[in-house]
Design an enzyme around this catalytic site. Sequence first.
Site, mmCIF file in Angstrom:
data_model
loop_
_atom_site.group_PDB
_atom_site.id
_atom_site.type_symbol
_atom_site.label_atom_id
_atom_site.label_comp_id
_atom_site.label_asym_id
_atom_site.label_seq_id
_atom_site.Cartn_x
_atom_site.Cartn_y
_atom_site.Cartn_z
ATOM 1 N N GLU A 111 9.200 -4.616 11.998
ATOM 2 C CA GLU A 111 9.246 -3.769 10.524
ATOM 3 C C GLU A 111 9.392 -2.396 10.699
ATOM 4 O O GLU A 111 10.143 -1.762 9.994
ATOM 5 C CB GLU A 111 7.997 -4.216 9.855
ATOM 6 C CG GLU A 111 7.737 -3.461 8.511
ATOM 7 C CD GLU A 111 6.305 -2.988 8.495
ATOM 8 O OE1 GLU A 111 6.126 -1.671 8.219
ATOM 9 O OE2 GLU A 111 5.429 -3.703 8.443
ATOM 10 N N GLU A 189 -1.876 3.331 13.845
ATOM 11 C CA GLU A 189 -2.118 2.592 12.696
ATOM 12 C C GLU A 189 -3.197 1.584 12.907
ATOM 13 O O GLU A 189 -4.031 1.458 11.999
ATOM 14 C CB GLU A 189 -1.078 1.877 12.056
ATOM 15 C CG GLU A 189 -1.091 0.760 10.902
ATOM 16 C CD GLU A 189 0.179 0.085 10.489
ATOM 17 O OE1 GLU A 189 -0.059 -0.518 9.462
ATOM 18 O OE2 GLU A 189 1.231 0.496 10.950
ATOM 19 N N LEU A 359 -20.669 -10.669 -7.300
ATOM 20 C CA LEU A 359 -20.240 -12.062 -6.850
ATOM 21 C C LEU A 359 -18.622 -12.018 -7.073
ATOM 22 O O LEU A 359 -18.090 -11.821 -8.345
ATOM 23 C CB LEU A 359 -20.920 -13.183 -7.495
ATOM 24 C CG LEU A 359 -20.501 -14.476 -6.993
ATOM 25 C CD1 LEU A 359 -21.915 -15.428 -7.044
ATOM 26 C CD2 LEU A 359 -19.500 -14.966 -7.779
ATOM 27 N N LYS A 896 10.034 8.431 -16.605
ATOM 28 C CA LYS A 896 8.721 7.935 -17.668
ATOM 29 C C LYS A 896 7.757 7.151 -17.161
ATOM 30 O O LYS A 896 8.265 6.216 -16.443
ATOM 31 C CB LYS A 896 9.871 7.330 -18.959
ATOM 32 C CG LYS A 896 10.820 8.220 -19.500
ATOM 33 C CD LYS A 896 11.560 7.597 -20.654
ATOM 34 C CE LYS A 896 12.395 6.732 -20.290
ATOM 35 N NZ LYS A 896 13.767 6.911 -19.488
ATOM 36 N N PRO A 897 6.565 7.362 -17.958
ATOM 37 C CA PRO A 897 5.535 6.232 -17.493
ATOM 38 C C PRO A 897 5.858 5.006 -17.909
ATOM 39 O O PRO A 897 6.679 4.686 -19.215
ATOM 40 C CB PRO A 897 4.373 6.941 -18.443
ATOM 41 C CG PRO A 897 4.661 8.260 -18.619
ATOM 42 C CD PRO A 897 6.130 8.435 -18.636
ATOM 43 N N SER A 901 -1.221 3.022 -20.601
ATOM 44 C CA SER A 901 -2.361 3.674 -19.683
ATOM 45 C C SER A 901 -1.639 4.926 -18.810
ATOM 46 O O SER A 901 -2.470 5.833 -18.811
ATOM 47 C CB SER A 901 -2.822 2.758 -18.917
ATOM 48 O OG SER A 901 -2.338 1.961 -18.033
#
Length: 1019
Positions: A111, A189, A359, A896-897, A901
């Site tokens: 990868e 890593e 939990l 743009k968002p 939220s």
Amino acid sequence: MRYRLAWLLHSALPSTFRSVLGARLPPSERLCGFQKKTYSKMNNPAIKRIGHHIIKSHEDKREYRGLELANGIKVLLVSDPTTDKSSAALDVHIGSLSDPPNIAGLSHFCEHMLFLGTKKYPKENEYSQFLSEHAGSSNAFTSGEHTNYYFDVSHEHLEGALDRFAQFFLCPLFDESCKDREVNAVDSEHEKNVMNDAWRLFQLEKATGNPKHPFSKFGTGNKYTLETRPNQEGIDVRQELLKFHSTYYSSNLMAICVLGRESLDDLTNLVVKLFSEVENKNVPLPEFPEHPFQEEHLKQLYKIVPIKDIRNLYVTFPIPDLQKYYKSNPGHYLGHLIGHEGPGSLLSELKSKGWVNTLVGGQKEGARGFMFFIINVDLTEEGLLHVEDIILHMFQYIQKLRAEGPQEWVFQECKDLNAVAFRFKDKERPRGYTSKIAGILHYYPLEEVLTAEYLLEEFRPDLIEMVLDKLRPENVRVAIVSKSFEGKTDRTEEWYGTQYKQEAIPDEVIKKWQNADLNGKFKLPMKNEFIPTNFEILSLEKEATPYPSLIKDTAMSKLWFKQDDKFFLPKACLNFEFFSPFAYVDPLHCNMAYLYLELLKDSLNEYAYAAELAGLSYDLQNTIYGMYLSVKGYNDKQPILLKKIIEKMATFEIDEKRFEIIKEAYMRSLNNFRAEQPHQHAMYYLRLLMTEVAWTKDELKEALDDVTLPRLKAFIPQLLSRLHIEALLHGNITKQAALGIMQMVEDTLIEHAHTKPLLPSQLVRYREVQLPDRGWFVYQQRNEVHNNCGIEIYYQTDMQSTSENMFLELFCQIISEPCFNTLRTKEQLGYIVFSGPRRANGIQGLRFIIQSEKPPHYLESRVEAFLITMEKSIEDMTEEAFQKHIQALAIRRLDKPKKLSAECAKYWGEIISQQYNFDRDNIEVAYLKTLTKEDIIKFYKEMLAVDAPRRHKVSVHVLAREMDSCPVVGEFPCQNDINLSQAPALPQPEVIQNMTEFKRGLPLFPLVKPHINFMAAKL
């Protein structure tokens, strides 16, 4: 909570029932698929099948098409004419479970290597450079069964990016020199994760199953597995990479998702052109029908020593692979009940006994062929002494579920909750959306790929009972994680060095659990009263504004309001900041504010959990200025939850037992900061150095001993006695309703807590330390846990303003990709290499963050060498290349968002910084487009060059645990390494011995002036 797929085993690395789906509208009205264009596979022999009828939410305006190419690649195309960024992802259904037995981490290494050059595009940073120049980004991840690659890019440049991306799967180079360097990145890593409890526990779980099962493999790999051992055994790792890629990177194991502005036909042609040549090697899909936990691995107890001071109990049951039952999802049903947090739940009873705090329960993915069912709890000190009893309670609750039998009304409620979540799902950022879809295309029919993980269709009591039958004492594995086991273990896990002890669970304990009787305190959940029933989208009011407007400004409060005019979903975001001078006056008061809100949230948990299940959540936390509260989700029942929270805030009575438990957990969390990553420590120390007032972890720990129950009880009315509330109410809400909500908040506080307004002079924000011209300061500390160093270098530039913001951001845009390519890819300083702006209290600058096995003063020299190369690079840059960077930054800033939220968070950032520049992006991008190359060169020479007259620099050096000392500066001649640019000779910095003395000797910046004239804005 019910276990969700994103939640790991360990904490890191939450009947007569009324339908909410419009009186059970027929599927054709609830959901719809597109067939706007008839693209026949007869047009192209490279296409085997076309799926026109992709089932999607009624609210989803994007067009979809599924394809199966002749070579077996599954494809989902997404046409979104409004998207700012295009994106693509390709998921190979192969991961670390398929690594060769003698080369652990090969799939992960593969990868990494695919990013470093292909036959068509041999330059090793061609892909990342193209993306960077066109407002893009990329990443990838490797898991047990998947390797997932994804990117985003400005919508005009999808084809160029996709062409470069496709070469990963056609003709990667696996260059020998890149291989030798990149193995260091993989090793770095892994080194980052070695002292991380989440990674340690995950590997230990794998290591304690069948050692011959692929599940037991070490997936990340490191230098030993990818270089040292192969060299010893005469294995050519480059040849193994080529072999792995040619064997497993087969088109029949690939799935692609592409999202762009183009039409579905154009996207189809693009994918066919670029991916139809990927070879189909007809690789059998790896399946693992045998579970890694067989009889000899069950009824076992593992006592594990963590790095952090945590106490967790993990109860695991091997279960069959339930993937094929996705339409009934029995694991979801049982996770919903076992993980419930309301009255009568398993968690409620365990908390009442003082044994646990949290939990999580539910099914956990394994691989094709096996899964797990888990019940995990966070133990208190008392709970650690009652592990057998806690597990007995778990089996009592499971016995309750058996006795009650599968309940169709519970399934129906889950079905309705999921259907609402799907119908009103927020739009995702393109990169995350394509990555997720590419991963799940392997599991579901093309037509159902969007719905399969949401919509439940079949109530199957037989499947619920089948899974329930696996949750028995004779089928259990138990792991306890606690520092109390230090010095009492006899085994060490191979790759992370985790200390543990394995014991068989005594037969008498198993029998005790098998004989678990019914516990009268356990009840099934009540019907959820928070499920929304009103989904009306309110008409835009005549006075609706494009940005938040100030609709109330009094001594007690400022209320900003914005009616949603973009997303048109039945949702709202309610944000409140309660300013109080008592919240952060000293470490003692900071601790008390924290504990007050933690106890408050703890007491609200049973009530608020039902709201969370129904898509309505809240967040409550202490800040340096007071308290922050947000309530987000469906607006229908939002005021009910908000009123309950405010009433509880104003009338709160502390439970003594919970006080002691939460205080102890807080002390552990303060102590555990020592085990955070070195680069996180560097960022923490820099914040302490640069902020006018900031309490250290040590100061908070010392003051925590002084927090008593009587003192905390006395503090709460003091905290609430004088407040100023600043709020933003944004979403599917009217101005009148917003005013009513704000009035309710004020009235509740005044009635119950007798709250009065603050004085205007008490609303001043903290300021930032101003570094002197040509000043360079170094602060050095040691990390006691990790064997890596960390550094943050901060070049303070100036106060935030339109011009200064754009100078800094454009410079950061230009150096971002070269920084990563030079310091991480070529010089291999470490896995974590970052450059970008740092902003705090209205002041900003350029920062570099690196985590490395190399010493901090060496990292410092390499950053300085890099900056010198960037000066020449910018001077030599063509006007065309410079304009590409301006355009890339403009696209990023004007992106743009994607959901309410996110838009709300942008506006809220303007409010809490008291800058109120709601149109910042458009204003600053307009200025950005006027900048010239000469402006940036001047900015560099004035602020950042080694001899810059207005250079202001502070460096934080975090030493590795085994380093007793280290010089703060040094010379590292590079003549012997032609690949390294020469570092400049650096002056001797001023070493900071005492933070307080450092700050005392320097001035503070003024605060940034607000963008809005409040006298003119007053109503």
